[in-house]
Design a protein around this motif. Sequence first.
Motif, PDB file in Angstrom:
ATOM      1  N   ALA A   1       0.974  -1.198  -0.009  1.00  0.00           N
ATOM      2  CA  ALA A   1       0.087   0.042  -0.126  1.00  0.00           C
ATOM      3  C   ALA A   1       0.984   1.281  -0.048  1.00  0.00           C
ATOM      4  CB  ALA A   1      -0.791  -0.064   1.275  1.00  0.00           C
ATOM      5  N   GLY A   2       0.396   2.186  -0.842  1.00  0.00           N
ATOM      6  CA  GLY A   2       1.299   3.410  -0.938  1.00  0.00           C
ATOM      7  C   GLY A   2       2.729   3.640  -1.557  1.00  0.00           C
ATOM      8  N   ILE A   3       3.155   2.431  -2.283  1.00  0.00           N
ATOM      9  CA  ILE A   3       4.148   2.249  -2.954  1.00  0.00           C
ATOM     10  C   ILE A   3       4.373   3.495  -3.832  1.00  0.00           C
ATOM     11  CG2 ILE A   3       3.494   0.723  -4.906  1.00  0.00           C
ATOM     12  CD1 ILE A   3       6.842   0.564  -3.314  1.00  0.00           C
ATOM     13  N   GLN A   4       5.664   4.218  -3.605  1.00  0.00           N
ATOM     14  CA  GLN A   4       6.001   5.360  -4.536  1.00  0.00           C
ATOM     15  C   GLN A   4       6.986   4.864  -5.438  1.00  0.00           C
ATOM     16  OE1 GLN A   4       6.725   8.435  -1.519  1.00  0.00           O
ATOM     17  NE2 GLN A   4       4.602   8.996  -1.479  1.00  0.00           N
TER      18      GLN A   4
ATOM     19  N   ARG B   1      25.683  -8.628  10.125  1.00  0.00           N
ATOM     20  CA  ARG B   1      24.927  -8.166   8.842  1.00  0.00           C
ATOM     21  C   ARG B   1      23.851  -7.190   9.137  1.00  0.00           C
ATOM     22  NH1 ARG B   1      21.125 -10.021   5.259  1.00  0.00           N
ATOM     23  NH2 ARG B   1      20.625 -11.771   6.811  1.00  0.00           N
ATOM     24  N   VAL B   2      23.887  -5.956   8.645  1.00  0.00           N
ATOM     25  CA  VAL B   2      22.597  -5.247   8.608  1.00  0.00           C
ATOM     26  C   VAL B   2      21.556  -5.581   7.638  1.00  0.00           C
ATOM     27  CG1 VAL B   2      21.574  -2.869   8.195  1.00  0.00           C
ATOM     28  CG2 VAL B   2      23.966  -3.154   9.031  1.00  0.00           C
ATOM     29  N   ILE B   3      20.382  -6.040   8.447  1.00  0.00           N
ATOM     30  CA  ILE B   3      19.334  -6.843   7.433  1.00  0.00           C
ATOM     31  C   ILE B   3      18.372  -5.746   6.874  1.00  0.00           C
ATOM     32  CG2 ILE B   3      17.303  -8.233   7.653  1.00  0.00           C
ATOM     33  CD1 ILE B   3      18.822  -9.517   9.951  1.00  0.00           C
ATOM     34  N   ARG B   4      17.935  -4.719   7.816  1.00  0.00           N
ATOM     35  CA  ARG B   4      16.973  -3.823   7.122  1.00  0.00           C
ATOM     36  C   ARG B   4      17.055  -2.632   7.881  1.00  0.00           C
ATOM     37  NH1 ARG B   4      11.932  -6.533   7.380  1.00  0.00           N
ATOM     38  NH2 ARG B   4      12.289  -6.651   9.577  1.00  0.00           N
ATOM     39  N   GLN B   5      16.913  -1.441   7.302  1.00  0.00           N
ATOM     40  CA  GLN B   5      16.863   0.002   7.852  1.00  0.00           C
ATOM     41  C   GLN B   5      15.700   0.676   7.486  1.00  0.00           C
ATOM     42  OE1 GLN B   5      20.630   2.045   6.604  1.00  0.00           O
ATOM     43  NE2 GLN B   5      20.948  -0.304   5.773  1.00  0.00           N
ATOM     44  N   LEU B   6      15.013   1.216   8.541  1.00  0.00           N
ATOM     45  CA  LEU B   6      13.664   1.837   8.157  1.00  0.00           C
ATOM     46  C   LEU B   6      13.667   3.358   8.479  1.00  0.00           C
ATOM     47  CD1 LEU B   6      10.569   1.850   7.108  1.00  0.00           C
ATOM     48  CD2 LEU B   6      10.297   1.488   9.671  1.00  0.00           C
ATOM     49  N   VAL B   7      13.513   4.317   7.716  1.00  0.00           N
ATOM     50  CA  VAL B   7      13.735   5.891   8.023  1.00  0.00           C
ATOM     51  C   VAL B   7      12.053   6.106   7.945  1.00  0.00           C
ATOM     52  CG1 VAL B   7      14.286   7.997   7.096  1.00  0.00           C
ATOM     53  CG2 VAL B   7      15.729   5.937   6.809  1.00  0.00           C
ATOM     54  N   GLU B   8      11.631   6.736   9.053  1.00  0.00           N
ATOM     55  CA  GLU B   8      10.104   7.093   9.036  1.00  0.00           C
ATOM     56  C   GLU B   8      10.241   8.805   9.001  1.00  0.00           C
ATOM     57  OE1 GLU B   8       7.592   5.450  12.087  1.00  0.00           O
ATOM     58  OE2 GLU B   8       9.253   4.156  12.646  1.00  0.00           O
TER      59      GLU B   8
ATOM     60  N   ASP C   1       7.627  12.358   7.883  1.00  0.00           N
ATOM     61  CA  ASP C   1       6.102  12.752   8.222  1.00  0.00           C
ATOM     62  C   ASP C   1       5.212  12.448   7.321  1.00  0.00           C
ATOM     63  OD1 ASP C   1       6.941  14.462  10.266  1.00  0.00           O
ATOM     64  OD2 ASP C   1       7.126  16.275   8.910  1.00  0.00           O
ATOM     65  N   ASP C   2       5.690  11.972   5.857  1.00  0.00           N
ATOM     66  CA  ASP C   2       4.677  11.674   4.874  1.00  0.00           C
ATOM     67  C   ASP C   2       5.082  10.348   4.185  1.00  0.00           C
ATOM     68  OD1 ASP C   2       2.926  13.956   5.466  1.00  0.00           O
ATOM     69  OD2 ASP C   2       4.555  15.127   3.900  1.00  0.00           O
ATOM     70  N   SER C   3       6.144   9.822   4.491  1.00  0.00           N
ATOM     71  CA  SER C   3       7.065   8.693   3.663  1.00  0.00           C
ATOM     72  C   SER C   3       7.581   7.801   4.728  1.00  0.00           C
ATOM     73  CB  SER C   3       7.913   9.154   2.554  1.00  0.00           C
ATOM     74  OG  SER C   3       7.132   9.927   1.835  1.00  0.00           O
ATOM     75  N   TYR C   4       7.783   6.688   4.238  1.00  0.00           N
ATOM     76  CA  TYR C   4       8.718   5.440   4.758  1.00  0.00           C
ATOM     77  C   TYR C   4       9.927   5.301   3.910  1.00  0.00           C
ATOM     78  CZ  TYR C   4       5.376   4.431   8.192  1.00  0.00           C
ATOM     79  OH  TYR C   4       4.266   4.186   9.161  1.00  0.00           O
TER      80      TYR C   4
ATOM     81  N   ARG D   1       2.843   6.787   3.978  1.00  0.00           N
ATOM     82  CA  ARG D   1       2.542   6.545   5.326  1.00  0.00           C
ATOM     83  C   ARG D   1       1.387   5.554   5.427  1.00  0.00           C
ATOM     84  NH1 ARG D   1       6.314   8.231   9.783  1.00  0.00           N
ATOM     85  NH2 ARG D   1       4.432   7.781  10.920  1.00  0.00           N
ATOM     86  N   LYS D   2       0.806   5.188   4.352  1.00  0.00           N
ATOM     87  CA  LYS D   2      -0.180   4.434   4.028  1.00  0.00           C
ATOM     88  C   LYS D   2       0.321   3.012   4.366  1.00  0.00           C
ATOM     89  CE  LYS D   2      -3.102   7.028   0.930  1.00  0.00           C
ATOM     90  NZ  LYS D   2      -3.669   7.056  -0.332  1.00  0.00           N
ATOM     91  N   ALA D   3       1.464   2.613   3.938  1.00  0.00           N
ATOM     92  CA  ALA D   3       2.146   1.529   4.075  1.00  0.00           C
ATOM     93  C   ALA D   3       2.006   0.882   5.533  1.00  0.00           C
ATOM     94  CB  ALA D   3       3.437   1.423   3.603  1.00  0.00           C
ATOM     95  N   ARG D   4       1.695  -0.346   5.496  1.00  0.00           N
ATOM     96  CA  ARG D   4       1.897  -1.059   6.978  1.00  0.00           C
ATOM     97  C   ARG D   4       3.248  -1.455   7.110  1.00  0.00           C
ATOM     98  NH1 ARG D   4      -2.990  -3.707   5.041  1.00  0.00           N
ATOM     99  NH2 ARG D   4      -1.675  -5.372   4.923  1.00  0.00           N
ATOM    100  N   LEU D   5       3.855  -0.872   8.362  1.00  0.00           N
ATOM    101  CA  LEU D   5       5.366  -1.459   8.575  1.00  0.00           C
ATOM    102  C   LEU D   5       5.627  -2.987   8.159  1.00  0.00           C
ATOM    103  CD1 LEU D   5       6.273   1.205  11.147  1.00  0.00           C
ATOM    104  CD2 LEU D   5       6.653   1.297   8.628  1.00  0.00           C
ATOM    105  N   GLY D   6       4.874  -3.706   8.803  1.00  0.00           N
ATOM    106  CA  GLY D   6       5.110  -5.088   8.749  1.00  0.00           C
ATOM    107  C   GLY D   6       5.043  -5.531   7.194  1.00  0.00           C
ATOM    108  N   GLU D   7       4.333  -5.345   6.683  1.00  0.00           N
ATOM    109  CA  GLU D   7       4.005  -5.560   5.318  1.00  0.00           C
ATOM    110  C   GLU D   7       5.143  -5.185   4.382  1.00  0.00           C
ATOM    111  OE1 GLU D   7       0.477  -5.558   1.766  1.00  0.00           O
ATOM    112  OE2 GLU D   7       0.770  -3.553   2.902  1.00  0.00           O
TER     113      GLU D   7
END
Length: 134
Positions: free
Chosen positions: A21-24, A71-78, A80-83, A101-107
């Motif tokens: 959801a919300g893929i840019q 090993r770094v597996i994943r990085q998430l930057v949050e 205001d309006d995007s991930y 920000r419509k994306a669900r973080l787990g998904e």
Amino acid sequence: MTTASNDVIYSVLDNNLSRIAGIQGAVLLSNDGIRLSSYQLEQPQAERIAAASSGIAATMKAISREVGGGRVIRQLVEMDDSYLCIVGCGEGSTLIVVTSRKARLGELGGEVVRTAQALGEWLGTPERTQAPTP
């Protein structure tokens, strides 16, 4: 990269990331910041994202080495309006995915890791080494 390789990469990106959801968009880049492929982004924007994100990925790897984190597996930057999700993809490559920000973080995290694994099975960009001095 050949056109056939680009077609396969785009197909993998589309098949996996279109479900988020919300893929840019997304960028596949070498660890030195060179755009290898992109999805739903204009080339100039994809190249800027690749260059900037390679610095984030390199910083996280350096921190992980310093603290013995492995090993770094994943990085998430949050934002205001995007991930922005950054995942290692094959040897010497990184996958960057941008969503609203419509994306669900787990998904988001799960799909990006699965996409990186699918690409990483056959894609590898070897780390650049310094040329031997004469």
